[in-house]
Design a protein around this motif. Structure first.
Motif, PDB file in Angstrom:
ATOM      1  N   GLY A   1      68.608  28.822  30.688  1.00 22.77           N
ATOM      2  CA  GLY A   1      69.523  29.942  30.540  1.00 22.77           C
ATOM      3  C   GLY A   1      70.977  29.641  30.847  1.00 22.77           C
TER       4      GLY A   1
ATOM      5  N   TYR B   1      79.926  25.991  22.449  1.00 20.42           N
ATOM      6  CA  TYR B   1      79.236  26.679  23.544  1.00 20.42           C
ATOM      7  C   TYR B   1      78.090  27.495  22.939  1.00 20.42           C
ATOM      8  CZ  TYR B   1      83.540  25.411  25.966  1.00 20.42           C
ATOM      9  OH  TYR B   1      84.605  24.713  26.497  1.00 20.42           O
ATOM     10  N   THR B   2      76.867  27.000  23.124  1.00 18.67           N
ATOM     11  CA  THR B   2      75.731  27.558  22.393  1.00 18.67           C
ATOM     12  C   THR B   2      75.422  29.001  22.759  1.00 18.67           C
ATOM     13  OG1 THR B   2      74.214  26.587  24.024  1.00 18.67           O
ATOM     14  CG2 THR B   2      74.663  25.315  22.023  1.00 18.67           C
ATOM     15  N   ASP B   3      75.495  29.343  24.042  1.00 22.26           N
ATOM     16  CA  ASP B   3      75.118  30.705  24.425  1.00 22.26           C
ATOM     17  C   ASP B   3      76.172  31.725  24.026  1.00 22.26           C
ATOM     18  OD1 ASP B   3      76.911  29.692  26.280  1.00 22.26           O
ATOM     19  OD2 ASP B   3      76.136  30.925  27.916  1.00 22.26           O
ATOM     20  N   GLU B   4      77.416  31.291  23.922  1.00 22.30           N
ATOM     21  CA  GLU B   4      78.498  32.200  23.552  1.00 22.30           C
ATOM     22  C   GLU B   4      78.811  32.157  22.062  1.00 22.30           C
ATOM     23  OE1 GLU B   4      81.889  31.307  26.034  1.00 22.30           O
ATOM     24  OE2 GLU B   4      80.578  30.858  27.721  1.00 22.30           O
ATOM     25  N   HIS B   5      78.164  31.220  21.351  1.00 21.67           N
ATOM     26  CA  HIS B   5      78.396  31.061  19.913  1.00 21.67           C
ATOM     27  C   HIS B   5      79.891  30.872  19.640  1.00 21.67           C
ATOM     28  CE1 HIS B   5      75.622  31.122  16.566  1.00 21.67           C
ATOM     29  NE2 HIS B   5      76.598  31.543  15.789  1.00 21.67           N
TER      30      HIS B   5
ATOM     31  N   ARG C   1      66.582  30.121  25.665  1.00 23.96           N
ATOM     32  CA  ARG C   1      67.910  30.422  26.218  1.00 23.96           C
ATOM     33  C   ARG C   1      67.830  31.517  27.272  1.00 23.96           C
ATOM     34  NH1 ARG C   1      69.838  29.445  20.853  1.00 23.96           N
ATOM     35  NH2 ARG C   1      69.654  31.647  20.321  1.00 23.96           N
ATOM     36  N   ARG C   2      66.849  32.405  27.126  1.00 18.77           N
ATOM     37  CA  ARG C   2      66.702  33.491  28.097  1.00 18.77           C
ATOM     38  C   ARG C   2      65.937  33.054  29.338  1.00 18.77           C
ATOM     39  NH1 ARG C   2      65.172  36.577  23.426  1.00 18.77           N
ATOM     40  NH2 ARG C   2      63.022  36.702  24.179  1.00 18.77           N
TER      41      ARG C   2
ATOM     42  N   SER D   1      74.709  28.094  30.529  1.00 17.09           N
ATOM     43  CA  SER D   1      75.573  27.817  29.386  1.00 17.09           C
ATOM     44  C   SER D   1      75.541  26.335  29.034  1.00 17.09           C
ATOM     45  CB  SER D   1      77.004  28.238  29.721  1.00 17.09           C
ATOM     46  OG  SER D   1      77.887  27.854  28.706  1.00 17.09           O
ATOM     47  N   GLU D   2      75.377  26.049  27.734  1.00 22.00           N
ATOM     48  CA  GLU D   2      75.362  24.658  27.296  1.00 22.00           C
ATOM     49  C   GLU D   2      76.622  24.375  26.501  1.00 22.00           C
ATOM     50  OE1 GLU D   2      72.641  21.429  24.865  1.00 22.00           O
ATOM     51  OE2 GLU D   2      72.120  23.546  24.804  1.00 22.00           O
TER      52      GLU D   2
END
Length: 230
Positions: free
Chosen positions: A128, A141-145, A122-123, A130-131
């Motif tokens: 990286g 939204y995986t990166d924002e949980h 993710r980094r 947003s998914e």
């Protein structure tokens, strides 16, 4: 995150095979090598998205190979996780200074390993962004949980979030309770199968508030399916 190609470089056969099984279960594409020379050949055939690299290897050491890769423009963007029995802080710092993106010390749990790999990916520049995973008006939204249903924010516990993420990325397939335990809680977990039913009920209750409880379907005698086809 899409298809992810992981190159495992580990000289011990049993550990290499175990790593391959764990990563394939997590739906990564895995290529394995016993030393850096074999690894370089595999890299020329299939460019990896991440390298899981043992510190101590025959011939050129893993840490020295990592240093060389990070200096090569063709390979410098590939994330590297060092895998080693060295647990001293000084060794960890040295590994990171030599170009490793993360460091995991043996012994480790399969769940921790997969979580570390996903965090590093993710980094990375390739993954990286947003998914957003969406099905039937449910968006994760995986990166924002973060989760929304019909654009309304929904609060989930960490376990409910992981369970929903698994369902959204594996729709229309039937999974047994033991398969869900492996995928959501991890193989090393000593949780009873009935715990799955408890969390399914909780997730259904949340979905029911938005008229989507029927997306979690009980397949009698087998397990559960997640589908927008009722």
């Amino acid at each position: 995150m899409g298809a992810v190609n992981v190159l495992v470089v580990e000289d011990e056969d049993a550990i290499r095979e175990m790593l391959g099984m764990v990563l394939e279960q997590a739906e990564f594409t895995v290529h394995s090598a016993a030393d850096t020379q074999q690894a370089q050949v595999l890299m020329n055939e299939s460019f990896p998205d991440l390298i899981l690299l043992d510190w101590m290897l025959p011939g050129l050491s893993g840490i020295e190979w990592a240093r060389r890769l990070k200096k090569d423009k063709a390979y410098s963007d590939i994330p590297i996780i060092m895998l080693t029995a060295r647990g001293e802080e000084e060794d960890k710092i040295r590994g990171l200074d030599f170009g490793a993106d993360d460091y995991i010390t043996k012994p480790f749990s399969p769940r921790e390993l997969v979580a570390r790999i996903r965090a590093v990916l993710r980094r990375s520049s390739k993954f990286g962004k947003s998914e957003r995973i969406e099905l039937g008006g449910i968006a994760l939204y995986t990166d924002e949980h973060r989760v929304t249903i019909a654009d309304h924010p929904v609060v989930l516990s960490p376990t409910e979030y992981r369970l929903l993420e698994f369902f959204l990325t594996h729709p229309d397939k039937v999974y047994s309770r033991s398969q869900l335990l492996d995928q959501v809680w991890g193989r090393s977990s000593f949780i009873e199968e009935r715990t799955v039913d408890v969390h399914i009920r909780r997730l259904r209750k949340i979905l029911a508030e938005h008229d989507r409880e029927e997306m979690i379907q009980t397949v009698r005698g087998f397990g559960y399916r997640f589908s927008e086809q009722v």
